[in-house]
Design a protein around this motif. Structure first.
Motif, short mmCIF file in Angstrom:
data_model
loop_
_atom_site.label_atom_id
_atom_site.label_comp_id
_atom_site.label_asym_id
_atom_site.label_seq_id
_atom_site.Cartn_x
_atom_site.Cartn_y
_atom_site.Cartn_z
N THR A 181 1.16 -1.20 -0.19
CA THR A 181 -0.54 -0.21 -0.27
C THR A 181 1.10 1.39 -0.45
OG1 THR A 181 -1.70 -1.07 1.03
CG2 THR A 181 -1.29 1.14 1.36
N LEU A 182 2.14 0.92 0.83
CA LEU A 182 2.59 1.76 0.79
C LEU A 182 4.16 2.57 -0.45
CD1 LEU A 182 4.70 4.44 2.12
CD2 LEU A 182 5.98 2.53 3.77
N ALA A 183 4.30 1.43 -1.48
CA ALA A 183 4.65 1.61 -2.47
C ALA A 183 3.91 2.63 -3.61
CB ALA A 183 4.77 -0.68 -3.13
N HIS A 184 2.23 1.66 -3.51
CA HIS A 184 1.22 2.19 -4.45
C HIS A 184 1.25 4.14 -4.00
CE1 HIS A 184 -0.83 -2.25 -5.13
NE2 HIS A 184 0.53 -1.16 -5.38
N ARG A 185 1.46 4.35 -2.43
CA ARG A 185 1.27 5.99 -2.30
C ARG A 185 2.21 6.75 -2.88
NH1 ARG A 185 0.76 6.27 3.55
NH2 ARG A 185 0.51 8.10 2.77
N ILE A 186 3.49 5.36 -3.26
CA ILE A 186 4.52 7.10 -3.06
C ILE A 186 4.96 6.91 -4.72
CG2 ILE A 186 7.55 6.51 -3.25
CD1 ILE A 186 6.90 4.66 -0.69
N ALA A 187 4.43 5.76 -5.30
CA ALA A 187 3.96 5.77 -7.24
C ALA A 187 3.26 6.93 -6.96
CB ALA A 187 3.74 4.33 -7.75
N GLU A 188 2.49 6.91 -6.90
CA GLU A 188 1.17 8.51 -6.81
C GLU A 188 1.78 9.70 -7.10
OE1 GLU A 188 -2.46 6.99 -5.03
OE2 GLU A 188 -2.77 5.13 -6.65
N GLN A 189 2.02 9.84 -4.98
CA GLN A 189 3.23 11.07 -5.21
C GLN A 189 4.20 11.33 -4.53
OE1 GLN A 189 0.60 11.44 -1.12
NE2 GLN A 189 -0.39 10.13 -1.44
N GLY A 190 4.77 10.45 -4.93
CA GLY A 190 7.19 10.88 -5.49
C GLY A 190 6.56 9.83 -6.15
N CYS A 191 7.93 9.12 -6.23
CA CYS A 191 8.89 8.31 -6.91
C CYS A 191 9.64 7.31 -6.56
CB CYS A 191 9.72 8.76 -8.18
SG CYS A 191 11.32 9.36 -7.34
N ILE A 192 9.82 6.11 -7.51
CA ILE A 192 10.41 4.82 -6.73
C ILE A 192 11.02 4.22 -8.09
CG2 ILE A 192 10.08 2.14 -6.33
CD1 ILE A 192 6.93 2.67 -5.82
N VAL A 193 12.56 4.40 -7.38
CA VAL A 193 13.54 3.76 -8.14
C VAL A 193 14.17 2.67 -8.47
CG1 VAL A 193 16.03 5.13 -9.21
CG2 VAL A 193 13.99 6.50 -8.13
N SER A 194 14.63 2.48 -8.86
CA SER A 194 15.69 0.84 -8.99
C SER A 194 16.35 0.91 -10.33
CB SER A 194 14.48 -0.12 -9.37
OG SER A 194 15.15 -1.15 -8.88
N GLU A 195 18.01 0.26 -10.29
CA GLU A 195 18.62 -0.05 -11.07
C GLU A 195 18.29 -0.91 -11.26
OE1 GLU A 195 22.94 -0.03 -9.83
OE2 GLU A 195 22.40 -0.71 -8.59
N TYR A 196 17.39 -2.12 -10.98
CA TYR A 196 17.89 -3.48 -11.71
C TYR A 196 16.34 -3.77 -12.57
CZ TYR A 196 20.75 -3.97 -7.77
OH TYR A 196 21.48 -4.19 -6.97
N ALA A 197 17.14 -4.60 -14.00
CA ALA A 197 15.77 -4.97 -14.36
C ALA A 197 14.95 -5.50 -13.65
CB ALA A 197 16.19 -5.98 -15.57
N LEU A 198 13.44 -5.19 -14.67
CA LEU A 198 12.44 -5.53 -14.26
C LEU A 198 12.45 -7.42 -14.08
CD1 LEU A 198 9.61 -4.16 -17.20
CD2 LEU A 198 10.08 -3.68 -15.15
N GLY A 199 11.56 -8.18 -12.94
CA GLY A 199 11.88 -9.18 -12.32
C GLY A 199 12.98 -9.30 -11.84
N VAL A 200 13.96 -9.03 -11.56
CA VAL A 200 14.19 -9.00 -11.27
C VAL A 200 14.20 -8.91 -9.38
CG1 VAL A 200 16.73 -8.46 -9.81
CG2 VAL A 200 16.45 -8.55 -12.12
N PRO A 201 14.48 -10.12 -8.61
CA PRO A 201 14.03 -10.81 -7.33
C PRO A 201 14.40 -9.93 -5.87
CG PRO A 201 15.09 -12.78 -7.78
CD PRO A 201 15.06 -11.95 -9.20
N ALA A 202 14.26 -10.05 -4.85
CA ALA A 202 15.03 -9.56 -3.64
C ALA A 202 15.82 -10.48 -3.94
CB ALA A 202 14.03 -9.59 -2.69
N ILE A 203 17.30 -9.88 -3.79
CA ILE A 203 18.28 -10.46 -3.93
C ILE A 203 19.16 -10.23 -2.22
CG2 ILE A 203 20.53 -11.58 -4.52
CD1 ILE A 203 19.09 -11.69 -7.15
#
Length: 379
Positions: free
Chosen positions: A201-223
């Protein structure tokens, strides 16, 4: 890496050029360091792929040279196409080192990400920001401090950068969302995944009001190894890093160390000498981090006076009360003195049940009553 190495484009990367960047990063044996070496030597990705094996071999060796000039296999080609479709959706962006939208702050760190996957407000990446980090297993007071400091700094115009983990990170993002500075979450998985799931839920709010950033390709799991590595982006984006609570072996100390190496300011909130979660902060203070008691301390250190009433805003953090939290009395108590009314709110217990629990803990020698009716943990 100096920004002169790449001539940044004026507009977003065209699809065929973006496909070449994706292909480069999906080539077997090519990681961020190798990619930067290739780009620094040959130019943009399409120029890398237009080079012959002998020239490539001088930079990356025989195996990678042949891999670069071979067509991507079916799985990698499918990922490239899926990434292009993802970036075409509203609010989604893939930014490369050659893109004008690439955060200028990251160009100044030793190992900038070659590509960034961004969901939400890309403008926040060029805004002044403060990183707020700390323990996943935070105390109630630590969570309150993280939220209050972050809210005050966000109201003062700073974007709050953190890693969207449980505990201090989540509280920092919640606080950041309260002000117009908003928040930036730097994650250690593909941007199409939410980890941990409890923060969905927090991630959805951040995507709407802030931003989420990753350097990893789509689908990369938690390593496990990817999370310490993403910390350089958290500190790299920020003008300074605030550590709220941290044990001596905390990953937050990695972020603080990277901040120092990148020339960023480091701040730490002190705590009880009896608290394991204060020891990391105390170590940072001994090593030169600035001890802070309010958000105003940070604003003054950064000489930030752009926003009127910043001094009043900065006082929010020192007077905050932790949010209600169900859990053991000892956990809710933390390591600071606390009164029974506050404990009842944190534990969501009636006073009769709470006083019975406090009496048992006092008889067991695990807490003590202080003058004035407050309690303190001593075990």
């Amino acid at each position: 890496m100096p920004d002169s190495v790449f001539q940044q484009a004026e507009h977003a990367v065209p699809e065929d050029e973006l496909a070449a960047w994706l292909r480069l990063m999906q080539t077997p044996g090519v990681g961020a360091e190798t990619a930067r070496r290739l780009l620094g030597h040959f130019g943009l990705p399409h120029q890398v792929f237009s080079t012959d094996v002998p020239a490539l071999r001088q930079v990356v060796g025989e195996r990678i040279a042949h891999a670069l000039l071979g067509a991507p296999d079916g799985e990698r080609q499918a990922l490239i196409e899926r990434s292009l479709l993802w970036s075409a959706q509203a609010g989604n962006h893939i930014v490369t080192l050659a893109d004008a939208a690439y955060p200028a702050a990251l160009l100044q760190i030793p190992d900038p990400p070659v590509m960034l996957y961004i969901k939400g407000r890309i403008d926040l990446l060029s805004q002044a920001s403060i990183a707020v980090v700390g323990s996943r297993n935070a105390t109630a007071q630590g969570v309150a401090n993280a939220g209050a400091f972050s809210a005050a700094l966000s109201h003062a115009g700073f974007a709050i950068v953190s890693g969207m983990a449980l505990g201090i990170d989540a509280a920092a993002h919640e606080g950041g969302l309260q002000g117009h500075g908003s928040t930036i979450a730097v994650i250690g998985t593909g941007i199409d995944l939410v980890y941990p799931a409890r923060n969905r839920t927090l991630a959805h709010r951040i995507a709407e009001q802030g931003c989420i950033v990753s350097e990893y390709a789509l689908g990369v799991p938690a390593i496990a190894g990817n999370f310490p590595r993403r910390n350089r982006i958290i500190s790299g984006l920020a003008r300074g890093v605030l550590v709220v609570e941290a044990a001596l072996q905390s990953g937050s100390l990695i972020t603080a160390r990277m901040a120092a190496e990148q020339g960023r300011d480091t701040f730490a909130i002190p705590g009880s000498i009896h608290s394991p979660l204060a020891k990391g902060c105390h170590q940072l203070i001994k090593q030169g981090a600035k001890l802070v008691e309010s958000a105003q301390d940070i604003l003054e250190e950064l000489q930030y006076a752009d926003v009127p009433q910043a001094a009043a805003i900065g006082k929010i953090a020192s007077d905050s009360t932790p949010p209600a939290e169900t859990g053991s009395v000892l956990h809710a108590m933390g390591f600071d003195a606390v009164d029974a009314d506050t404990l009842a709110m944190r534990c969501q217990m009636d006073m009769t049940a709470l006083h019975a629990e406090l009496l048992m803990l006092e008889l067991d020698g695990r807490i003590e009553m202080l003058p004035g009716g407050s309690y303190r943990r001593i075990d």
